[in-house]
Design a protein around this motif. Sequence first.
Motif, PDB file in Angstrom:
ATOM      1  N   PHE A 108       0.820  -1.213   0.000  1.00  0.00           N
ATOM      2  CA  PHE A 108       0.000   0.000   0.000  1.00  0.00           C
ATOM      3  C   PHE A 108       0.853   1.261   0.000  1.00  0.00           C
ATOM      4  N   GLY A 109       1.922   1.295   0.784  1.00  0.00           N
ATOM      5  CA  GLY A 109       2.764   2.484   0.871  1.00  0.00           C
ATOM      6  C   GLY A 109       3.362   2.861  -0.470  1.00  0.00           C
ATOM      7  N   PHE A 110       3.935   1.875  -1.148  1.00  0.00           N
ATOM      8  CA  PHE A 110       4.542   2.138  -2.453  1.00  0.00           C
ATOM      9  C   PHE A 110       3.474   2.530  -3.468  1.00  0.00           C
ATOM     10  N   ARG A 111       2.391   1.762  -3.512  1.00  0.00           N
ATOM     11  CA  ARG A 111       1.307   2.034  -4.464  1.00  0.00           C
ATOM     12  C   ARG A 111       0.746   3.437  -4.256  1.00  0.00           C
ATOM     13  N   ASP A 112       0.535   3.808  -2.998  1.00  0.00           N
ATOM     14  CA  ASP A 112      -0.002   5.125  -2.683  1.00  0.00           C
ATOM     15  C   ASP A 112       0.963   6.230  -3.117  1.00  0.00           C
ATOM     16  N   GLN A 113       2.230   6.048  -2.832  1.00  0.00           N
ATOM     17  CA  GLN A 113       3.227   7.078  -3.137  1.00  0.00           C
ATOM     18  C   GLN A 113       3.393   7.292  -4.638  1.00  0.00           C
ATOM     19  N   GLU A 139      10.090  13.064  -9.030  1.00  0.00           N
ATOM     20  CA  GLU A 139       9.764  12.130  -7.944  1.00  0.00           C
ATOM     21  C   GLU A 139       9.228  10.827  -8.529  1.00  0.00           C
ATOM     22  N   LEU A 140       8.345  10.940  -9.504  1.00  0.00           N
ATOM     23  CA  LEU A 140       7.765   9.758 -10.137  1.00  0.00           C
ATOM     24  C   LEU A 140       8.848   8.911 -10.804  1.00  0.00           C
ATOM     25  N   ARG A 141       9.777   9.540 -11.514  1.00  0.00           N
ATOM     26  CA  ARG A 141      10.849   8.776 -12.160  1.00  0.00           C
ATOM     27  C   ARG A 141      11.653   7.994 -11.127  1.00  0.00           C
ATOM     28  N   THR A 142      11.948   8.622 -10.002  1.00  0.00           N
ATOM     29  CA  THR A 142      12.681   7.939  -8.935  1.00  0.00           C
ATOM     30  C   THR A 142      11.915   6.710  -8.459  1.00  0.00           C
ATOM     31  N   GLN A 143      10.619   6.857  -8.248  1.00  0.00           N
ATOM     32  CA  GLN A 143       9.801   5.741  -7.774  1.00  0.00           C
ATOM     33  C   GLN A 143       9.703   4.629  -8.818  1.00  0.00           C
ATOM     34  N   ILE A 144       9.687   4.999 -10.081  1.00  0.00           N
ATOM     35  CA  ILE A 144       9.664   3.985 -11.144  1.00  0.00           C
ATOM     36  C   ILE A 144      10.963   3.184 -11.121  1.00  0.00           C
ATOM     37  N   TYR A 145      12.100   3.877 -11.019  1.00  0.00           N
ATOM     38  CA  TYR A 145      13.385   3.164 -10.939  1.00  0.00           C
ATOM     39  C   TYR A 145      13.388   2.182  -9.769  1.00  0.00           C
ATOM     40  N   ILE A 146      12.950   2.646  -8.624  1.00  0.00           N
ATOM     41  CA  ILE A 146      12.932   1.780  -7.440  1.00  0.00           C
ATOM     42  C   ILE A 146      11.960   0.618  -7.642  1.00  0.00           C
ATOM     43  N   GLY A 147      10.780   0.912  -8.181  1.00  0.00           N
ATOM     44  CA  GLY A 147       9.793  -0.129  -8.447  1.00  0.00           C
ATOM     45  C   GLY A 147      10.314  -1.201  -9.389  1.00  0.00           C
ATOM     46  N   MET A 148      11.087  -0.785 -10.381  1.00  0.00           N
ATOM     47  CA  MET A 148      11.694  -1.745 -11.305  1.00  0.00           C
ATOM     48  C   MET A 148      12.743  -2.586 -10.579  1.00  0.00           C
ATOM     49  N   ASN A 149      13.555  -1.942  -9.748  1.00  0.00           N
ATOM     50  CA  ASN A 149      14.624  -2.650  -9.043  1.00  0.00           C
ATOM     51  C   ASN A 149      14.105  -3.674  -8.038  1.00  0.00           C
ATOM     52  N   ILE A 150      12.947  -3.426  -7.448  1.00  0.00           N
ATOM     53  CA  ILE A 150      12.421  -4.364  -6.451  1.00  0.00           C
ATOM     54  C   ILE A 150      11.370  -5.315  -7.030  1.00  0.00           C
ATOM     55  N   GLY A 151      11.145  -5.208  -8.342  1.00  0.00           N
ATOM     56  CA  GLY A 151      10.252  -6.148  -9.007  1.00  0.00           C
ATOM     57  C   GLY A 151       8.773  -5.798  -8.970  1.00  0.00           C
ATOM     58  N   ILE A 199       7.502  -3.273 -10.754  1.00  0.00           N
ATOM     59  CA  ILE A 199       7.175  -2.767 -12.087  1.00  0.00           C
ATOM     60  C   ILE A 199       8.042  -3.532 -13.081  1.00  0.00           C
ATOM     61  N   ASP A 200       7.408  -4.146 -14.081  1.00  0.00           N
ATOM     62  CA  ASP A 200       8.203  -4.880 -15.061  1.00  0.00           C
ATOM     63  C   ASP A 200       9.008  -3.896 -15.905  1.00  0.00           C
ATOM     64  N   LYS A 201      10.133  -4.375 -16.406  1.00  0.00           N
ATOM     65  CA  LYS A 201      11.105  -3.509 -17.099  1.00  0.00           C
ATOM     66  C   LYS A 201      10.491  -2.779 -18.292  1.00  0.00           C
ATOM     67  N   GLU A 202       9.706  -3.473 -19.070  1.00  0.00           N
ATOM     68  CA  GLU A 202       9.089  -2.866 -20.265  1.00  0.00           C
ATOM     69  C   GLU A 202       8.183  -1.701 -19.882  1.00  0.00           C
ATOM     70  N   THR A 203       7.300  -1.929 -18.936  1.00  0.00           N
ATOM     71  CA  THR A 203       6.395  -0.882 -18.471  1.00  0.00           C
ATOM     72  C   THR A 203       7.186   0.258 -17.845  1.00  0.00           C
ATOM     73  N   GLY A 204       8.176  -0.079 -17.035  1.00  0.00           N
ATOM     74  CA  GLY A 204       8.995   0.932 -16.377  1.00  0.00           C
ATOM     75  C   GLY A 204       9.705   1.833 -17.368  1.00  0.00           C
ATOM     76  N   LYS A 205      10.293   1.241 -18.403  1.00  0.00           N
ATOM     77  CA  LYS A 205      10.987   2.037 -19.420  1.00  0.00           C
ATOM     78  C   LYS A 205      10.027   2.978 -20.131  1.00  0.00           C
ATOM     79  N   LEU A 206       8.837   2.496 -20.430  1.00  0.00           N
ATOM     80  CA  LEU A 206       7.821   3.338 -21.073  1.00  0.00           C
ATOM     81  C   LEU A 206       7.438   4.497 -20.154  1.00  0.00           C
ATOM     82  N   TRP A 207       7.174   4.195 -18.885  1.00  0.00           N
ATOM     83  CA  TRP A 207       6.798   5.248 -17.934  1.00  0.00           C
ATOM     84  C   TRP A 207       7.922   6.251 -17.725  1.00  0.00           C
TER      85      TRP A 207
END
Length: 118
Positions: free
Chosen positions: A30-35, A72-84, A86-94
């Motif tokens: 929830f914390g990550f999703r909310d942020q 801020e969003l880009r930072t969270q996308i990078y982190i989301g990709m690193n911890i699994g 967000i899948d890499k394809e979606t993350g790169k697009l975002w």
Amino acid sequence: MARFEELDVWKKSARLSADLYKVMASNKDFGFRDQITRAGLSIPCNIAEGYERETDKEITLFLNYAKGSAGELRTQIYIGMNIGYIDKETGKLWLKEAEDISKMLHGLIKSIRARTTT
């Protein structure tokens, strides 16, 4: 001056925000999703709020808030990709979308500032 609904940067950021909500809806953290959804939502909301203000100074202030939220969003996308989360394809697009939005906001801020100094 255009209405915020007519701005390509607002349309692009609103679509990205909606995509974030759709993809992240099933994430149990929830914390990550909310942020990440808040950061994404903040971009079009700050654009809209700025365009509803009276002065160019206020408009650029809120456009800068939106640009900060894109970072801020880009930072969270990078982190989301690193911890699994967000899948890499979606993350790169975002990441590309968020960076494009930042560039568009930068150009818009520059053009508003230019008209106030002439």
